[in-house]
Design an enzyme around this catalytic site. Structure first.
Site, PDB file in Angstrom:
ATOM      1  N   ASP A  41     -69.341  19.410  10.745  1.00  0.00           N
ATOM      2  CA  ASP A  41     -69.477  18.530  11.851  1.00  0.00           C
ATOM      3  C   ASP A  41     -68.195  17.773  11.845  1.00  0.00           C
ATOM      4  O   ASP A  41     -67.528  17.376  11.175  1.00  0.00           O
ATOM      5  CB  ASP A  41     -70.657  17.491  11.423  1.00  0.00           C
ATOM      6  CG  ASP A  41     -70.868  16.360  12.371  1.00  0.00           C
ATOM      7  OD1 ASP A  41     -70.501  16.558  13.683  1.00  0.00           O
ATOM      8  OD2 ASP A  41     -71.780  15.539  12.029  1.00  0.00           O
ATOM      9  N   HIS A  61     -72.234  10.309   7.408  1.00  0.00           N
ATOM     10  CA  HIS A  61     -73.346  10.814   6.852  1.00  0.00           C
ATOM     11  C   HIS A  61     -73.349  11.868   5.923  1.00  0.00           C
ATOM     12  O   HIS A  61     -72.241  12.715   5.900  1.00  0.00           O
ATOM     13  CB  HIS A  61     -74.529  10.973   7.880  1.00  0.00           C
ATOM     14  CG  HIS A  61     -73.768  11.985   9.020  1.00  0.00           C
ATOM     15  ND1 HIS A  61     -73.925  13.365   8.753  1.00  0.00           N
ATOM     16  CD2 HIS A  61     -72.853  11.956  10.011  1.00  0.00           C
ATOM     17  CE1 HIS A  61     -73.376  13.879   9.849  1.00  0.00           C
ATOM     18  NE2 HIS A  61     -72.581  13.103  10.399  1.00  0.00           N
TER      19      HIS A  61
HETATM   20 MN    MN Z   1     -70.218  14.842  14.788  1.00  0.00          MN
HETATM   21 MN    MN Z   2     -71.384  13.531  12.240  1.00  0.00          MN
END
Ligand code: MN
Ligand code: MN
Length: 297
Positions: free
Chosen positions: A94, A156
């Site tokens: 990510d 996260h």
């Molecule tokens: Mn992202």
């Molecule tokens: Mn993220």
């Protein structure tokens, strides 16, 4: 962490680095977001990955969660955030960066603010900082440039087929003294010249399976079967569904949304409607406290 899992995380990261290079070459001012989304998605598949979520292409005061519709006419302008998710066997990279598409580079400093905050937070990791210390570093880095972090957006933990796996990494000093355990995480500072908070706007054309019920119409049933087979817990876009199932897909998606079978993510918009920049990397913390940043070239 199993050896194969680590390899898959690394492969997803390597693909993300190539896709980011591709995106930086590809994106020009006034290009359709639709074309950008389609080409980035095709590149991810070409390199042997799958999208972990639809590429977020969010402009100016939209901090996140915008993806173009199948007939979208929005053009790339202003401050564009490109937030990519790539997975290999469910193991996710990510990562995000910001582009200034203005003629006079008016967002240069704001983009540097989130980038420096990310770099400083990553540099701190070998010292086993608390979550609050990571947040403090992000906050101070952004404030030193005269901007504010967005405090109701955060980094996260990640897990197999899970983009947000429970732990949040704050973008400000929040007095959480817990340290990160072994695992995979994303740090993602957002910087703004506005208030430093986002609110939830209308849907941004990104969905996720929520509570499967038996659909009434055949098209809704077909779409649901596809999502359950191909996406499971991972988000998807109305665009890809419409490209696969044709215009009828709109009715099917509407039925699935109205029955609560799928959830439509709202756009996340800066409260004062000021521009927002974002930077993000994914890293693995190994059992012997080694930090492997998978998305950094
Ligand atoms: Mn992202
Ligand atoms: Mn993220």
């Amino acid at each position: 962490m199993q050896k194969q899992e680590l390899e898959d995380y690394k492969k997803a990261g390597e693909i993300s680095i190539k896709v980011k290079e591709f995106a930086r070459e590809l994106i020009k001012p006034d290009m359709l977001l639709l074309e950008i989304a389609q080409k980035i998605e095709a590149k991810i598949y070409e390199l042997g990955g799958k999208p972990a979520f639809p590429v977020n292409l969010s402009i100016d005061d939209i901090a996140a969660h915008y993806h173009p519709k199948a007939d979208d006419e929005t053009k790339a302008t202003g401050l564009l955030k490109i937030d990519l998710g790539i997975h290999v066997n469910g193991f996710i990279a990510d990562t995000a960066f910001s582009l200034d598409l203005t003629k006079d580079n008016q967002h240069k400093e704001l983009i540097q603010a989130s980038q420096e905050a990310l770099n400083n937070a990553l540099a701190l990791l070998p010292k086993n900082p608390s979550l609050s210390e990571i947040g403090k570093t992000i906050q101070e880095s952004i404030e030193a440039k005269g901007f504010s972090p967005i405090i109701n957006l955060s980094g996260h933990s990640l897990d197999q087929n899970e983009v947000h796996a429970g732990i949040t990494i704050p973008n400000y000093e929040n007095n959480n003294e817990n340290e990160l355990e072994e695992g995979t995480y994303a740090i993602e500072p957002f910087a703004t010249s506005g208030e430093g908070r986002i609110y939830e706007g209308e849907g941004g054309n990104i969905f996720v399976l929520q509570n499967p019920k038996n659909p009434r119409s055949p098209i809704a049933r077909e779409i649901l079967e596809y999502i359950m087979d191909e996406k499971e817990t991972l988000p998807f876009s109305s665009r890809e569904i419409e490209e696969k199932f044709g215009k009828m897909a709109r009715l099917g998606l509407r039925e699935l949304e109205q029955s609560g079978t799928i959830h439509h993510f709202p756009k996340l918009i800066e409260k004062a409607h000021k521009p927002v920049s974002q930077a993000e990397h994914t890293f693995i913390k190994t059992p012997n406290n080694e930090i492997i940043i998978t998305t950094k070239g």
